[in-house]
Scaffold this active site. Sequence first.
Site, PDB file in Angstrom:
ATOM      1  CD  GLN A 134      45.361  28.188 -65.795  1.00  0.00           C
ATOM      2  OE1 GLN A 134      44.147  28.212 -65.622  1.00  0.00           O
ATOM      3  NE2 GLN A 134      45.911  27.505 -66.793  1.00  0.00           N
ATOM      4  CD  GLU A 253      41.261  26.492 -69.562  1.00  0.00           C
ATOM      5  OE1 GLU A 253      41.938  27.331 -70.159  1.00  0.00           O
ATOM      6  OE2 GLU A 253      41.750  25.512 -68.964  1.00  0.00           O
TER       7      GLU A 253
END
Length: 416
Positions: A134, A253
């Site tokens: 990420q 998430e």
Amino acid sequence: MDFAFGAADDALRARARAWLTGHLVGPYARAAGLGGPGSEHEEVAARRAWERELGRGGWIGQGWALPAGRYGQQRLSLTGQVVWAEEYAAHRAPARVGHIGENLLAPTLVAHGTREQQDRFLPGIARGEELWCQGYSEPGAGSDLAGVRTSAVRDPADGLWRVTGQKTWTSLARDADWCFVLARTDPASRRRRGLSFLLVRMDQPGRVEVRPIRQMSGTAEFNEVWFDGAVAAAAVGGEGNGWAVATGLLALERGVSTLVQQIGFAAELDRVLAAYAARTGPAGPADGGGADPVLHDRLVRQWAELRTMRWHALRTLAASASASGRAPADPGAPSVAKLLWGGWHRRLGELAVAVRGAAAAAGTVPWAPGLPYEQGLGEDQRLFLFSRADTIYGGSDEIQRNIIAERVLGLPGEAR
């Protein structure tokens, strides 16, 4: 929310147990329980091969809001996903290296990507063959994600984006094949406007450089990543829509994956409880003292707070406004979840070394010249050192409180 396990879940549990027992052999058995937070350097090759094993079994992509089998994945209910996670933890299967691709990027592609993008990237994730990292945080733009300065310019010759800039605190960047990058594609824009969510291949010599960041625990799963004209394959959600895509990913998430995370937390708490019981069991502790009422109270609070986090996660999922049941309806729910688990995990690290007492100051392996620092640390010492960062990465506590204050309580924002 009715979260009781039914007959289908019982059947799944039996199938999961049989599969894990039959496949956790050889190098996978040797990697059992290895590679968790603070220990990502352990058995990387075996854990990467284990991802492919999971892919062949159809165990990757269980929660994707897609028809079962489109990319070889099973489609499990929320309770089914928890059953699998419980069995995975009980069998001490190797820590996952494909989490970011499976649980963050893939649902984002399902929600915002084109069918062409899904067909290109989801099969590799489902087979466990392509790993992701990420690219969000930057120096000066960590928790304040809207301040990113990494830029991308479309090349008129081929229509592809060229990305230039720096990302930091990038987990697993040395092992990842791809990185999803939030970059500024409109040079005249400010803050949340003019950002795009780009997909960048990591294997671009001379254009992508990864520099490990050594932590106080001695390990280096976080990295700095430098882009110098790196080619981006796609912009998910379209040009300029990166902020909506990126913040939608952060909600994922802290959705279903928090339940799975809590199973790992419970295992860590059980280990600390076992250490405390060994100190204060029927024979009494080695130092001749009795039970410590302060430590006892702290252990009880940790257990109660973990249960509270579980019910908060279930309530958040039950109140979901999305058809897939993953995106929280309450805009403050992800921030509340992060505040809860970040502080809880840091306190658990402190409690782990407190239970061990003075012995926690020394490594479990006598130090010798040439021995890497991290190899001399025990599990509790690693937990203590790594969890110091839990209230910082993924959005610091200060930023989470600002989000709750401004977006939920309607308080005025900070002067900028």
